[in-house]
Write a protein that holds these residues in place. Structure first.
Motif, PDB file in Angstrom:
ATOM      1  N   HIS A 191      46.808  36.593  38.768  1.00  0.00           N
ATOM      2  CA  HIS A 191      45.528  36.025  38.348  1.00  0.00           C
ATOM      3  C   HIS A 191      44.680  37.053  37.623  1.00  0.00           C
ATOM      4  O   HIS A 191      43.668  36.727  37.038  1.00  0.00           O
ATOM      5  N   SER A 228      43.588  32.718  45.251  1.00  0.00           N
ATOM      6  CA  SER A 228      43.967  33.923  45.983  1.00  0.00           C
ATOM      7  C   SER A 228      42.728  34.672  46.457  1.00  0.00           C
ATOM      8  O   SER A 228      41.773  34.834  45.696  1.00  0.00           O
ATOM      9  N   GLU A 243      42.429  37.658  46.710  1.00  0.00           N
ATOM     10  CA  GLU A 243      42.311  38.899  45.933  1.00  0.00           C
ATOM     11  C   GLU A 243      41.579  38.690  44.608  1.00  0.00           C
ATOM     12  O   GLU A 243      41.260  39.644  43.912  1.00  0.00           O
ATOM     13  N   MET A 244      41.367  37.440  44.240  1.00  0.00           N
ATOM     14  CA  MET A 244      40.704  37.177  42.957  1.00  0.00           C
ATOM     15  C   MET A 244      39.233  37.562  43.025  1.00  0.00           C
ATOM     16  O   MET A 244      38.610  37.468  44.072  1.00  0.00           O
ATOM     17  N   GLU A 250      37.421  35.418  38.220  1.00  0.00           N
ATOM     18  CA  GLU A 250      38.828  35.034  38.044  1.00  0.00           C
ATOM     19  C   GLU A 250      39.089  33.664  38.658  1.00  0.00           C
ATOM     20  O   GLU A 250      39.906  32.887  38.154  1.00  0.00           O
ATOM     21  N   ASN A 264      25.853  29.776  45.952  1.00  0.00           N
ATOM     22  CA  ASN A 264      25.324  29.298  47.229  1.00  0.00           C
ATOM     23  C   ASN A 264      23.893  29.752  47.473  1.00  0.00           C
ATOM     24  O   ASN A 264      23.541  30.249  48.544  1.00  0.00           O
ATOM     25  N   GLN A 272      32.335  41.382  40.653  1.00  0.00           N
ATOM     26  CA  GLN A 272      32.904  42.262  41.674  1.00  0.00           C
ATOM     27  C   GLN A 272      32.975  41.581  43.042  1.00  0.00           C
ATOM     28  O   GLN A 272      33.464  42.155  44.014  1.00  0.00           O
ATOM     29  N   HIS A 281      34.610  39.265  45.564  1.00  0.00           N
ATOM     30  CA  HIS A 281      35.985  38.781  45.685  1.00  0.00           C
ATOM     31  C   HIS A 281      36.076  37.556  46.579  1.00  0.00           C
ATOM     32  O   HIS A 281      35.243  37.333  47.449  1.00  0.00           O
ATOM     33  N   ARG A 292      37.861  36.839  48.898  1.00  0.00           N
ATOM     34  CA  ARG A 292      38.092  37.021  50.336  1.00  0.00           C
ATOM     35  C   ARG A 292      36.797  36.856  51.129  1.00  0.00           C
ATOM     36  O   ARG A 292      36.811  36.727  52.344  1.00  0.00           O
ATOM     37  N   LYS A 296      20.141  24.595  45.040  1.00  0.00           N
ATOM     38  CA  LYS A 296      20.271  25.298  46.306  1.00  0.00           C
ATOM     39  C   LYS A 296      19.789  26.725  46.133  1.00  0.00           C
ATOM     40  O   LYS A 296      20.270  27.436  45.260  1.00  0.00           O
TER      41      LYS A 296
END
Lengths: 637, 262, 219
Positions: free
Chosen positions: A276, B33, B35-36, B40, B76, B90, B92, B94, C96
């Motif tokens: 990706h 993913s 990791e993106m 991305e 959000n 920057q 990610h 995760r 939001k």
């Protein structure tokens, strides 16, 4: 093609002074009557625009970003070189000159490099006067550090954000001139063609990226500061928008493209984590001042945690192979050494494409807080991207495409083979030869923009006899029509492939066949693959939307179209240069694993001339004469 | 990546052009993913949109290293998303959990009109800099760089403020859409250095005036800007701006028009 | 536009006016609160204090009253104008938006300010002019207080005002020092202990009076 480098006569150290005196001046009252177009707003473009405007010229500056402050110079981390010799460690203009020529593997033009070293000291003075907050010692004087490939401390820095601070200095000077009315700024405008009338550059054609309007801009001189073409590899440390379009389209209008195969692979980047990935992130090589590079001696150990590998099972390969420079070996050498150990199967991390950069010794010696002070922001960046704590586990790094030494051919006056078209910064080919030293890109961009181009453009304008032209000239109309036709064509294909997917495929070809190491077989394969991919692009790409709006797919498509053409030129150049030098490593030409240069046959700049659609480009050679340095084999052992 | 991919629902602001009506549109983002980077993830969604014949989501981005300041969206309800001192590029994936819903909106401020989808026009920032965010030091031969010693503390303070990337997160996060942190950072950067002294008060006055002209709100010291700033710029810079502004307003003099000497 | 006009027109200028008038008002509140606590020293002492202000130094009292009036008006007008500007600065709201660090105090400044303004009008009519007081006596201030707080709704209205006052001070005192450029740089500029202490002392001190009356601690 006329490749007269116009190097002034006389001893090396006096050439620039002599030339400055001999150059013609424009009468102050006449300066505002001359319109100069500067494309690009990075270090080179912004500094040139501001300085030309301060001198009194009427300047227009163009950038594709939303504001000139975004140009990719901003991402340079480590520093800027200058021969100030503040550290009393033996630095001098002569030494910076010599280091740069040698670092470039003797493929740069002596006179240009010497001038670069000379004006380097003025750059620091200028930037400090503008308020660039360089790092300082407690005594209030400027701090320095040493940087990859140099044995003196001549690098000035502003934390890990030197490029940002230098660019903001130039940007602020530019904004000052915009406010004063000396510069007209065109944000979100992409240059899509150079217009040449009677053999002289007289303007450009741009697309307004918000409205889609294609416009002509007439000028007396055109300056390209449009950066490098590293994104031909898709994955690089360049910003997403960096492209070859401006320089490649100038090439198609008659500007010679020199040494396109000279690309720099930076050794300390964060390895790729998956398919990706859209770009690679560079970590300043200042990290190599304190980090030690190693891989496991045995392949079996690669899967282990680094902490579980005993000291005697580690191979600190840079220290082993290059004892005098060790971890500070120049970029091309460090990168190739990393590729070698990974090719041997001793790489670490995903896909075995990584080596460790270990700070354990430095942390033991200096303490964690000293390391934090030096590299805190880089460590944080690493942690954010990889989710690993580099204070505890060694970083993983891998080389990535970073900088392109090749670019449009320019003479001593930074003018291309199209009279009136000047090229500055990374976009030209002049100063770094086959490999650039760390912290020299910022130096060159600002040298060109602040201290060289403003003189030479004046000389050009004072000597050129330019007829009056307007945007109604047939050449402008033809260029606008061509740009419009290309936009229409791209939008009409409506195939099944996205622009990115084709770009990614091109990048793969280039990385595999024309990357860190190249060979004849691979390059020839690339010459077969690239035209096929280009056909695929022109028959099956899908560019959604219209041309009359902000259309990021369309922008990318235009750039990728040029990369597809340009890649072929790059590979052609790599294939023709049957030697290894600097960033260009031909596997056939090596001696005990080290690059083997061939000065008899290749001590020249290869300036490629566009021969027309579908025709092989024509090779022109500018012989490189070295009167002041001894051509030696570059050794860092 | 097949295993461990995240499946998310995006609620994205779509607006076809300047001054057009826009709305929130929902998109699934599947098999993302961890990791993106956030951008991305948007790339991946866009690839899907293009392939299925839809218009991709427009967003500004360039360096993807957190330094150019191009990217920036409300994620959000927080500028640049939930992670402190981190730009959207920057951030990610995760950070998110499988099944999360993510609201993605452009910076909202009258002074930052939307150009398309998540892309806004931040030209107002350039105009604030034009008003006085510089030191007038034309290219030439200034004194040697080391002839002007600057205490390390001052240089460090100046650098802290100079780290601003001009992304606009401060404006986006401020309940008043105020550009105070951006303006104050530049006033502090230049005002903390000896080179910046001659124009210090003129600069403060001019930049604050321009900030108002652009239609940004005022500062109520909510502190949201400091929290959103990817470079951790402190609201202490606003204290500095106000101090300089007070001195500037109190000591403002008519500029003399000198007669030429011929 | 003159220098003052430009100052007043600028958002920073208006904030500085708010900060400066805020400091004046806080200074007054501290003295006022300390004066009120003399209630606990008995009717005689309290009425004497009242007489001092209303007769013996009445000229000084009027200077203070005028200063306060000007301060409140400037404070409120600047707040109103800035609020209007701030609202206009974001014409299109977020679908939001999640505040990250804004305190409850900072978010309620505007509502609290309006409440306090109404409160001030009522309070002057209640205890100074006696307009809203059921059994006002010029000389019997102590008695006025006992009667004034004898009903729960009024006592609660006062306590509510003190609640808003504490929030207003908690944010306002901290912010004023920053707005006036007086705060020193700090590693954590959002910390505000002085403001916290002052908010509790001032609002708490004032609240003691209605509480004490309702709880029958003062007769």
């Amino acid at each position: 093609m006329d490749l007269n480098s116009r190097i002034p006569e006389g001893p090396l150290a006096e050439k620039w002074d002599k030339h400055r005196f001999e150059m013609k001046l424009v009468n102050p009252a006449n300066k505002r009557k001359f319109h100069v177009i500067v494309v690009g707003s990075g270090l080179a473009g912004a500094s040139a625009s501001a300085t030309l405007s301060e001198l009194g010229y009427n300047v227009s500056c163009f950038c594709f970003q939303d504001t000139p402050r975004r140009a990719h110079s901003i991402a340079a981390q480590g520093g800027i070189n200058a021969a100030k010799n503040y550290r009393n460690d033996g630095d001098s203009v002569q030494r910076l000159f010599y280091d740069t020529v040698k670092g470039g593997d003797f493929r740069a033009r002596e006179a240009n490099v010497y001038r670069l070293a000379q004006v380097s000291v003025n750059i620091i003075d200028q930037c400090v006067a503008q308020g660039v907050p360089f790092a300082r010692e407690y005594g209030g004087l400027l701090a320095n550090r040493s940087f990859g490939g140099a044995q003196v401390s001549r690098t000035f820095y502003a934390r890990g954000q030197t490029g940002q601070q230098l660019l903001l200095g130039a940007y602020q000077a530019l904004e000052k001139e915009i406010a004063r009315g000396g510069v007209r700024m065109y944000n979100r405008h992409e240059m899509l063609d150079v217009v040449v009338i009677d053999g002289v550059a007289r303007g450009i054609v741009t697309r307004d990226m918000v409205t889609g309007k294609v416009q002509s801009h007439v000028a007396d001189a055109v300056v390209l500061g449009t950066g490098g073409y590293g994104n031909v590899y898709f994955l690089s440390t360049n910003a997403m928008g960096c492209n070859v379009t401006a320089t490649y389209r100038a090439y198609k209008k008659g500007a010679a493209f020199a040494n396109p195969c000279f690309t720099q692979i930076h050794p300390t980047c964060i390895p790729q984590s998956g398919d990706h990935q859209s770009k690679l992130t560079l970590m300043s090589e200042s990290l190599r001042n304190d980090g030690r590079v190693w891989v496991p001696k045995k392949k079996e150990d690669c899967g282990k945690k680094p902490g579980d590998i005993a000291e005697e099972d580690r191979d600190y390969y840079l220290e082993r192979k290059y004892p005098s420079f060790g971890n500070l070996s120049p970029r091309d050498i460090a990168s190739r050494a990393a590729k070698e150990v990974c090719d041997e199967g001793r790489g670490v991390g995903p896909g075995g494409r990584g080596v460790y950069l270990d700070f354990a010794d430095a942390i033991n010696r200096l303490g964690e807080s000293a390391i934090r002070e030096r590299y805190g922001n880089l460590f944080e960046m690493y942690a954010r991207i990889t989710d690993e704590n580099p204070y505890k586990v060694p970083m993983r790094i891998y080389p990535a495409v970073h900088y392109t030494m090749g670019g449009l051919w320019v003479d001593y006056n930074l003018m291309s083979t199209i009279p009136g078209l000047h090229v500055i910064g990374e976009a030209n080919f002049s100063d770094h030869g086959a490999n650039r030293l760390g912290a020299s890109a910022l130096m060159q961009g600002l040298a060109d923009g602040y201290f060289v181009l403003p003189y030479t453009v004046g000389n050009y304008l004072a000597s050129a006899k330019l007829a009056k032209v307007t945007a109604d000239h047939p050449e402008f109309k033809a260029a606008v029509d061509k740009v419009q036709a290309m936009t229409d064509k791209l939008l009409s294909i409506k195939g099944t492939r996205t622009v990115d997917s084709i770009h990614r495929e091109l990048g793969n070809i280039m990385w595999e066949k024309c990357g860190m190491a190249r060979n004849e077989k691979g390059l020839k394969e690339a010459l077969e693959l690239i035209p096929k991919l280009r056909d695929e692009f022109w028959n099956n790409v899908n560019v959604p939307g219209s041309g009359a709006e902000l259309n990021q797919s369309l922008e990318k498509a235009g750039r990728v179209a040029d990369f597809l053409d340009f890649a072929e030129l790059m590979v052609t150049d790599a294939l023709h240069r049957e030697e290894s030098c600097g960033g260009h490593f031909r596997e056939e030409y090596q001696e005990e694993g080290e690059a083997k240069r061939n000065d008899e046959k290749f001590a020249y700049a290869a300036a490629w001339e566009y021969a027309g659609e579908g025709k092989a480009p024509i090779l022109n050679k500018e012989p490189l004469v070295f009167d002041n340095v001894h051509l030696s084999t570059r050794s860092y052992k | 990546m097949s295993a461990g991919g995240l499946n998310l629902t995006l609620h994205v602001w779509r607006q076809s052009g300047p001054n057009k009506a826009g709305k929130i549109v929902d998109y699934p983002a599947t098999n993302i993913s961890p990791e993106m980077s956030f951008l991305e993830m948007l790339d991946t969604v866009n690839e899907g949109l293009i392939t299925s014949g839809q218009d991709p989501i427009a967003f500004d981005h360039d360096c993807r290293e957190g330094i150019c300041g191009s990217c920036g969206v409300m994620i959000n309800g927080a500028a640049h998303g939930p992670m402190k001192q981190t730009t959207a590029c920057q951030l990610h994936m995760r950070t998110f959990k499988n099944g999360d819903e993510i609201w993605i909106e452009p910076w909202r401020a009258g002074a930052f009109p939307v150009i398309k989808d998540l892309v806004v026009d931040r030209g107002a920032f350039d105009r604030i800099i034009q008003a006085g965010g510089f030191i007038s030091a034309p290219t030439g031969s200034p004194q040697d760089a080391n002839s002007l010693p600057i205490s390390k503390l001052d240089a460090d303070d100046a650098m802290d403020a100079a780290a601003c990337i001009g992304c606009g997160a401060c404006v986006a996060a401020c309940p008043n859409a105020s550009a105070s942190l951006f303006t104050a950072a530049k006033i502090t950067h230049l005002g903390r250095l000896p080179q910046g002294q001659p124009e210090r008060y003129r600069r403060a006055l001019a930049m604050v005036t321009q900030m108002d002209i652009e239609g940004f709100g005022g500062c109520t010291l909510f502190g949201e800007c400091q929290e959103a700033c990817p470079k951790g710029i402190s609201i202490d810079t606003i204290v500095q701006m106000n101090r300089d502004y007070i001195v500037a307003a109190a000591s403002e003099r008519e500029e003399k028009v000198e007669m030429g000497a011929g | 536009m003159g220098r003052l006009g430009k100052f007043w027109d600028s958002s920073v200028g208006k904030k500085i006016v708010m900060g400066a008038t805020g400091v004046i008002l806080v200074g007054f509140l501290i003295i006022h609160m300390a004066g009120n606590l003399q209630l606990f020293l008995g009717a005689e002492r309290f009425n004497a204090y009242s007489k001092l202000l209303k007769h013996d130094i009445i000229e000084l009292t009027w200077i203070v009253r005028l200063t306060l009036l000007v301060s409140v008006v400037l404070h409120a007008v600047a707040a109103y104008q800035l609020t209007m500007r701030n609202k206009a600065a974001r014409p299109e709201p977020y679908a939001k938006r999640v505040p990250q660090v804004s305190t409850y105090a900072s978010q309620t400044m505007r509502y609290g300010g309006v409440y306090l303004l109404l409160f001030i009008v009522y309070h002057i009519g209640h205890f100074t002019t006696g307009t809203f007081h059921p059994a006002f006596s010029e000389s019997g201030t102590f008695g006025n207080v006992l009667i004034g707080f004898s009903t729960w709704p009024i006592a609660l209205f006062y306590l509510g005002a003190m609640g808003f006052l504490s929030l207003h001070l908690y944010h306002g005192i901290w912010a004023a020092f920053r707005t006036l450029g007086l705060a020193r740089p700090s590693g954590d500029p959002l910390k505000r202990q002085i403001a916290l202490v002052l908010a509790i002392v001032v609002a708490g001190g004032f609240s003691l009076v209605p509480l004490a009356v309702k709880l029958g601690l003062v007769h």
